[in-house]
Design an enzyme around this catalytic site. Structure first.
Site, PDB file in Angstrom:
ATOM      1  N   LYS A   1       0.724  -1.384  -0.222  1.00 14.31           N
ATOM      2  CA  LYS A   1      -0.209  -0.576  -0.049  1.00 14.31           C
ATOM      3  C   LYS A   1       0.720   1.170  -0.348  1.00 14.31           C
ATOM      4  O   LYS A   1       2.207   1.522  -0.007  1.00 14.31           O
ATOM      5  CB  LYS A   1      -1.079   0.110   1.204  1.00 14.31           C
ATOM      6  CG  LYS A   1      -2.506  -1.179   0.766  1.00 14.31           C
ATOM      7  CD  LYS A   1      -3.527  -0.896   2.186  1.00 14.31           C
ATOM      8  CE  LYS A   1      -4.467  -2.119   1.619  1.00 14.31           C
ATOM      9  NZ  LYS A   1      -5.237  -2.277   3.289  1.00 14.31           N
TER      10      LYS A   1
ATOM     11  N   ARG B   1      -2.323 -10.154   5.389  1.00 12.79           N
ATOM     12  CA  ARG B   1      -3.170 -10.271   4.036  1.00 12.79           C
ATOM     13  C   ARG B   1      -2.089  -9.738   2.949  1.00 12.79           C
ATOM     14  O   ARG B   1      -2.281  -8.869   3.211  1.00 12.79           O
ATOM     15  CB  ARG B   1      -4.062  -9.745   4.253  1.00 12.79           C
ATOM     16  CG  ARG B   1      -4.848  -9.709   2.804  1.00 12.79           C
ATOM     17  CD  ARG B   1      -6.376  -8.450   3.049  1.00 12.79           C
ATOM     18  NE  ARG B   1      -7.419  -9.303   1.087  1.00 12.79           N
ATOM     19  CZ  ARG B   1      -6.942  -7.843   0.110  1.00 12.79           C
ATOM     20  NH1 ARG B   1      -6.168  -7.219   0.481  1.00 12.79           N
ATOM     21  NH2 ARG B   1      -7.212  -7.956  -0.824  1.00 12.79           N
TER      22      ARG B   1
END
Ligand code: PMM
Length: 255
Positions: A211, A242
């Site tokens: 991210k 994740r």
């Protein structure tokens, strides 16, 4: 700590694109993750990147259900589970019928009125993530006085909503929602306060993989920072990370 491997079945997910190859490419990536020791494969058909538009239900079903059906025969014997990354109750229901055994709802029941009661009926683990609205304009909602306390209290509201709709306590998993209506400093503040999320008494899933807050110009350039994040989280007591790449994270965790 478990590793949830990301299997996004969206047009931009596989380099060779093209609908014809999409199913095969997704299935072979799923099987590759199993061979790498993944614990959960998270299958999603709707991009939730900042700015992303929604996909319609039919398209979401078309992308995800065939992949689940094809991977399902391989998971149980390898001790792997499939989660469905969806905000739609109808997709969650079809996915569980096809072989998914976990629902991952980034909206924690706020997008689809039917989601929490459906999760309760399906009686499978339900991941409730901190979410303030759809990806299209979520960045404008990254306004906090105290990001950790506010994220926790908003998550507590969602926990309460889920329990009151019949989701069992033992089926609830929470996620602080890194990158969702959060600036870089908000994400790091949450990471540094992970013990407060763990203390809520539910398994905690953390999805920071590649991210923007990790720096770098492209997702590929964030791989090393993602691995460092898993190292940092390893001893916090969280339930799972994740991530896009399975192997390096299994190595960090030491399984
Ligand atoms: N992040 C994305 C999608 N689904 N689900 C959970 N539970 N937690 C997350 O942080 C999360 C998620 C967006 O990331 P991607 O576009 O790399 O899949």
């Amino acid at each position: 700590m478990l590793v949830m491997g990301i299997l996004n079945v969206t047009p931009d997910s596989f380099a060779d694109g093209g609908k014809h190859n999409e199913l095969d490419a997704a299935v072979s990536r799923g099987l590759e993750m199993i061979s790498e020791g993944v614990d959960i494969i998270d299958i999603g058909g709707e991009s939730t990147r900042p700015g992303a538009e929604r996909v319609d239900e039919e398209e979401e079903l078309r992308r995800t259900i065939p992949v689940i059906e094809k991977i399902a025969p391989y998971v149980e014997k390898n001790g792997v589970k499939i989660s469905i990354d969806t905000m739609r109750a109808s997709v969650a229901k079809a996915a569980v019928k096809a072989g998914a055994t976990i629902i991952n709802d980034v909206s924690a029941g706020q997008s689809d009125q039917e989601m929490l009661s459906t999760a309760a009926k399906l009686n499978v683990p339900y991941i409730a993530m901190h979410w303030r609205g759809y990806s299209k304009d979520m960045n404008s909602k990254a306004v906090y006085r105290d990001v950790v306390s506010e994220t926790i209290s908003e998550l507590e509201e969602r926990i309460h909503a889920a329990l009151s709709q019949g989701v069992k306590k033992e089926n609830l998993i929470i996620d602080p929602g890194l990158g969702f209506a959060k600036d870089s400093e908000h994400n790091w503040a949450i990471i540094d306060a992970m013990d407060r999320f763990v203390d809520l008494g539910y398994p905690v899933l953390v999805g920071g993989s590649r991210k923007r807050f990790l720096g770098g110009d492209s997702p590929d350039q964030r791989e090393e920072a993602t691995i460092n994040l898993t190292k940092k989280l390893k001893d916090t007591g969280i339930w799972a990370v994740r991530v896009h790449s399975v192997k390096p994270h299994k190595e960090v965790i030491g399984q």
